[in-house]
Design a protein around this motif. Sequence first.
Motif, PDB file in Angstrom:
ATOM      1  N   PHE A  91       0.842  -1.140   0.073  1.00  0.00           N
ATOM      2  CA  PHE A  91       0.079   0.058  -0.019  1.00  0.00           C
ATOM      3  C   PHE A  91       0.783   1.366  -0.044  1.00  0.00           C
ATOM      4  CE2 PHE A  91      -2.208  -3.334   2.452  1.00  0.00           C
ATOM      5  CZ  PHE A  91      -3.318  -3.632   1.700  1.00  0.00           C
ATOM      6  N   SER A  93       0.896   5.494   0.578  1.00  0.00           N
ATOM      7  CA  SER A  93       0.040   6.522   0.927  1.00  0.00           C
ATOM      8  C   SER A  93       0.873   7.831   0.836  1.00  0.00           C
ATOM      9  CB  SER A  93      -0.654   6.540   2.136  1.00  0.00           C
ATOM     10  OG  SER A  93       0.236   5.790   3.152  1.00  0.00           O
ATOM     11  N   THR A  95       2.629  11.251   2.132  1.00  0.00           N
ATOM     12  CA  THR A  95       3.184  11.708   3.194  1.00  0.00           C
ATOM     13  C   THR A  95       3.453  13.277   3.043  1.00  0.00           C
ATOM     14  OG1 THR A  95       4.038   9.628   3.859  1.00  0.00           O
ATOM     15  CG2 THR A  95       4.825  11.468   5.047  1.00  0.00           C
TER      16      THR A  95
ATOM     17  N   LEU B 117       0.636  12.416   7.767  1.00  0.00           N
ATOM     18  CA  LEU B 117      -0.077  11.687   6.717  1.00  0.00           C
ATOM     19  C   LEU B 117      -1.364  12.430   6.605  1.00  0.00           C
ATOM     20  CD1 LEU B 117       2.121   9.610   7.481  1.00  0.00           C
ATOM     21  CD2 LEU B 117       0.711   7.982   6.053  1.00  0.00           C
TER      22      LEU B 117
END
Lengths: 108, 135
Positions: A91, A93, A95, B117
């Motif tokens: 996965f 994602s 940042t 994030l």
Amino acid sequence: MIMVRAIVRPDKKEVVLDELSSAGFHAATVVDVVGRGKQKGIKFGDIIYDEIPKSLIMLVIQDEDKDDVLDVIIRHAKTGEEGAFGDGKIFISATDEVYTVSSGVAGL
Amino acid sequence: MKEIIAVVRINKVGATKKALVQAGAAGFTALKVMGRGRLVEDKAVIAERRATLLALAQKDDYNTEKLITEFLDGTRLFPRRMFTVLAHDEDVSKIVKAIIEANRTDYNVGDGKIFVLPVLDAVRVRTKESGDAAI
């Protein structure tokens, strides 16, 4: 920057970490996890195992290194030529910010 | 909405928890993880601690020395605690600063990393509130 979270077989953890290190991506965080995939776990007769132990390797890298890192992980986490069910998932994602505690500076 | 992931020394967990409460982020999830950081190329940074630890170990064989060196220069994975904190956008810098403040040591290396994030959505199970209200 992006965060890569790879779920791999526990016995492939060492080799993936070693290869990542020699490819120049040394820093990583590793967690032992349990989970199941879309095969709904493993079934032996009446018994279903749906908490299969895996290792989660987590690392944050620059955007342009994504392909290199994916290539290293996929090449070494795969079992056999074709790969098999249970080899894992990766996965990715976004940042936004990264800080190093000891110096307090932003950035990898 | 942001997710702050901080990997810190295990003996700094108490200090981090206190810092989080003071920074206004009471809720968090903590996890035992193994991790390693960037390789320490400048051996002078760890020389002093290496000498101290070798003196403490009271053993002078090759294996002990190798083990201690590898722990300090980051070749090995070592135990760390990973904190996951959800925060509103405007609180992020305050919380990051608090975590840095609480975890800083004089060792120069191994104090940890903090990642921020973006989060798409969050839902509070009890009330079904979503978005910023759920934090």
